[in-house]
Design a protein around this motif. Structure first.
Motif, PDB file in Angstrom:
ATOM      1  N   ASP A 231       0.845  -1.204   0.000  1.00  0.00           N
ATOM      2  CA  ASP A 231       0.000   0.000   0.000  1.00  0.00           C
ATOM      3  C   ASP A 231       0.876   1.249   0.000  1.00  0.00           C
ATOM      4  O   ASP A 231       1.827   1.330   0.772  1.00  0.00           O
ATOM      5  N   VAL A 232       0.539   2.209  -0.857  1.00  0.00           N
ATOM      6  CA  VAL A 232       1.364   3.422  -0.918  1.00  0.00           C
ATOM      7  C   VAL A 232       0.583   4.632  -0.417  1.00  0.00           C
ATOM      8  O   VAL A 232      -0.642   4.687  -0.522  1.00  0.00           O
ATOM      9  N   GLY A 233       1.324   5.602   0.099  1.00  0.00           N
ATOM     10  CA  GLY A 233       0.719   6.866   0.510  1.00  0.00           C
ATOM     11  C   GLY A 233       0.998   7.938  -0.525  1.00  0.00           C
ATOM     12  O   GLY A 233       1.497   7.657  -1.617  1.00  0.00           O
ATOM     13  N   ASP A 234       0.667   9.183  -0.176  1.00  0.00           N
ATOM     14  CA  ASP A 234       0.945  10.316  -1.056  1.00  0.00           C
ATOM     15  C   ASP A 234       2.454  10.504  -1.209  1.00  0.00           C
ATOM     16  O   ASP A 234       3.230  10.100  -0.359  1.00  0.00           O
ATOM     17  N   TYR A 235       2.830  11.178  -2.287  1.00  0.00           N
ATOM     18  CA  TYR A 235       4.249  11.462  -2.508  1.00  0.00           C
ATOM     19  C   TYR A 235       4.736  12.533  -1.532  1.00  0.00           C
ATOM     20  O   TYR A 235       4.097  13.573  -1.353  1.00  0.00           O
ATOM     21  N   ARG A 236       5.853  12.260  -0.904  1.00  0.00           N
ATOM     22  CA  ARG A 236       6.532  13.254  -0.061  1.00  0.00           C
ATOM     23  C   ARG A 236       8.002  13.288  -0.444  1.00  0.00           C
ATOM     24  O   ARG A 236       8.604  12.244  -0.665  1.00  0.00           O
ATOM     25  N   LEU A 237       8.575  14.486  -0.489  1.00  0.00           N
ATOM     26  CA  LEU A 237      10.014  14.603  -0.692  1.00  0.00           C
ATOM     27  C   LEU A 237      10.736  13.990   0.519  1.00  0.00           C
ATOM     28  O   LEU A 237      10.148  13.873   1.594  1.00  0.00           O
ATOM     29  N   PRO A 238      12.009  13.623   0.371  1.00  0.00           N
ATOM     30  CA  PRO A 238      12.749  13.141   1.535  1.00  0.00           C
ATOM     31  C   PRO A 238      12.750  14.196   2.644  1.00  0.00           C
ATOM     32  O   PRO A 238      12.979  15.384   2.363  1.00  0.00           O
ATOM     33  N   PHE A 239      12.461  13.793   3.866  1.00  0.00           N
ATOM     34  CA  PHE A 239      12.415  14.662   5.052  1.00  0.00           C
ATOM     35  C   PHE A 239      11.257  15.657   5.034  1.00  0.00           C
ATOM     36  O   PHE A 239      11.147  16.490   5.927  1.00  0.00           O
ATOM     37  N   GLU A 240      10.394  15.606   4.033  1.00  0.00           N
ATOM     38  CA  GLU A 240       9.269  16.561   4.009  1.00  0.00           C
ATOM     39  C   GLU A 240       8.372  16.367   5.224  1.00  0.00           C
ATOM     40  O   GLU A 240       7.897  17.346   5.814  1.00  0.00           O
ATOM     41  N   ALA A 241       8.161  15.098   5.621  1.00  0.00           N
ATOM     42  CA  ALA A 241       7.323  14.821   6.793  1.00  0.00           C
ATOM     43  C   ALA A 241       7.917  15.454   8.049  1.00  0.00           C
ATOM     44  O   ALA A 241       7.198  15.860   8.953  1.00  0.00           O
ATOM     45  N   GLU A 242       9.244  15.557   8.094  1.00  0.00           N
ATOM     46  CA  GLU A 242       9.926  16.049   9.300  1.00  0.00           C
ATOM     47  C   GLU A 242      10.215  17.549   9.253  1.00  0.00           C
ATOM     48  O   GLU A 242      10.131  18.221  10.278  1.00  0.00           O
ATOM     49  N   VAL A 243      10.603  18.071   8.090  1.00  0.00           N
ATOM     50  CA  VAL A 243      11.057  19.473   8.019  1.00  0.00           C
ATOM     51  C   VAL A 243      10.233  20.340   7.072  1.00  0.00           C
ATOM     52  O   VAL A 243      10.495  21.536   6.959  1.00  0.00           O
ATOM     53  N   GLY A 244       9.236  19.742   6.392  1.00  0.00           N
ATOM     54  CA  GLY A 244       8.366  20.535   5.529  1.00  0.00           C
ATOM     55  C   GLY A 244       8.993  20.887   4.185  1.00  0.00           C
ATOM     56  O   GLY A 244       9.943  20.255   3.741  1.00  0.00           O
ATOM     57  N   GLN A 245       8.453  21.948   3.573  1.00  0.00           N
ATOM     58  CA  GLN A 245       8.786  22.286   2.186  1.00  0.00           C
ATOM     59  C   GLN A 245      10.074  23.109   2.037  1.00  0.00           C
ATOM     60  O   GLN A 245      10.736  23.025   1.009  1.00  0.00           O
ATOM     61  N   GLN A 246      10.368  23.947   3.014  1.00  0.00           N
ATOM     62  CA  GLN A 246      11.500  24.881   2.867  1.00  0.00           C
ATOM     63  C   GLN A 246      12.443  24.768   4.066  1.00  0.00           C
ATOM     64  O   GLN A 246      12.559  25.695   4.866  1.00  0.00           O
ATOM     65  N   PRO A 247      13.127  23.633   4.210  1.00  0.00           N
ATOM     66  CA  PRO A 247      13.956  23.485   5.405  1.00  0.00           C
ATOM     67  C   PRO A 247      15.117  24.478   5.429  1.00  0.00           C
ATOM     68  O   PRO A 247      15.695  24.789   4.383  1.00  0.00           O
ATOM     69  N   SER A 248      15.434  24.987   6.623  1.00  0.00           N
ATOM     70  CA  SER A 248      16.633  25.813   6.771  1.00  0.00           C
ATOM     71  C   SER A 248      17.831  24.878   6.886  1.00  0.00           C
ATOM     72  O   SER A 248      17.683  23.680   7.134  1.00  0.00           O
ATOM     73  N   LEU A 249      19.007  25.467   6.714  1.00  0.00           N
ATOM     74  CA  LEU A 249      20.229  24.692   6.876  1.00  0.00           C
ATOM     75  C   LEU A 249      20.278  24.087   8.280  1.00  0.00           C
ATOM     76  O   LEU A 249      20.643  22.924   8.466  1.00  0.00           O
TER      77      LEU A 249
END
Ligand code: ADE
Length: 312
Positions: A231-249
């Motif tokens: 079973d697959v979920g929606d597409y997420r970028l790597p670490f998107e679940a943890e840091v969102g769309q615009q992670p800071s350094l």
């Protein structure tokens, strides 16, 4: 002596190229779908201030033996002055499916698709990374590190084989030349290896290739998250679940360097022999210890073996 320094070259005719549709905006400028008389092409347009990026990418495409099925094919470059704003163009083959990132957003993939995309991506990366020695009849190719590998920079051809694109940050390693020092943190934060996030400044050829392999592991993880073997979920970028769309350094440093976190492995993957078998390969790509990471050639071979033994 009396050279030909004053010789005037005939002007190169402008490409008969029409821009059709804006496909993407990036750090560098924009990518358009364009049309030559006989085919569609992709046109990357750099603002005139970014001449260095344009030249850097041209220089990579101009290396000997840069033709490979899994490396985006160069067609032409041009300087255009359309009235008030001059622009620098880079024309390459056009692939209608676009980037792997966009494809995974809109599509799920079978185990066989995953293997094909993963293996061909690794094949293209292995080709880039390998040095081909010169022979009397053919000039060799230096090892090339990509330095901005991510699913947006992997394009999918019609048959779902991959090709690697965007060489704006790539570095070539001519044999016998020394270390590359003081290279700042370049690339995309989300895909930066721990040693890049840490701000290490002295890398040799192999350390740059290992940085690409870390990113390769994240892309393999992205493929796994969209594979219909479970079973697959929606597409997420790597670490998107943890840091969102615009992670800071700092966000990325905290996770990847300090806490040594990596994208979550779905427990369901253990129920499919192929996905289960691929997990160690992904983990050996994104190892904290750069020297422990797999080479691209090894990743290609591992996926090839898995694809042969597990058919569905
Ligand atoms: N996006 C970026 N480069 C592309 C290309 N060559 N073909 C299709 N979409 C692209």
């Amino acid at each position: 002596g009396h050279g030909y320094s004053g010789m005037i070259l005939p002007p190169r005719p402008a490409l008969n190229l029409q821009l059709l549709e804006l496909k993407a905006h990036g750090r560098y400028g924009s990518v358009w779908k364009g049309q030559l008389p006989d085919r569609f092409v992709a046109v990357k347009i750099f603002p005139i201030q970014d001449r260095q990026s344009w030249l850097a990418e041209l220089e990579v495409y101009a290396l000997p033996q840069m033709k490979h099925d899994n490396v985006l094919k160069f067609i032409a470059s041009e300087e255009r002055d359309d009235g008030d704003s001059a622009k620098l163009w880079l024309v390459t083959e056009y692939h209608d499916r676009g980037s792997l990132c966009d494809f995974l957003k809109g599509n799920v993939i079978t185990w066989a698709d995953l293997c094909k995309i993963g293996e061909t991506m690794a094949c293209g990366l292995a080709y880039l990374h390998d040095e081909i020695p010169s022979t009397p009849s053919a000039k060799g190719k230096p090892a090339v590190a990509h330095r901005d590998l991510k699913s947006k920079n992997v394009l999918l051809k019609q048959d779902l084989t991959a090709c690697i694109a965007d060489f704006g940050l790539a570095l070539k390693f001519e044999p016998g030349k020394g270390l590359n020092e003081t290279h700042p943190q370049v690339g995309t934060r989300r895909y930066m290896a721990p040693e890049v996030l840490e701000g290490a400044i002295c890398f040799n050829r192999d350390s740059f290739l290992r940085i690409d392999m870390y990113a390769c592991g994240l892309i393999l993880w992205e493929l796994m998250t969209r594979c219909t073997a479970v079973d697959v979920g929606d597409y997420r970028l790597p670490f998107e679940a943890e840091v969102g769309q615009q992670p800071s350094l700092e966000d990325m440093q905290t996770r990847v360097v300090t806490r040594k976190m990596r994208p979550a492995l779905n427990p369901l993957w253990n129920k499919h022999p192929g996905l289960y078998g691929l997990v160690p390969t992904v983990e050996e790509c994104w190892d904290q210890d750069a020297e422990a990471r797999l080479s691209a050639g090894c990743v290609q071979e591992r996926i090839r073996q898995l694809a042969r033994t597990i058919n569905s």
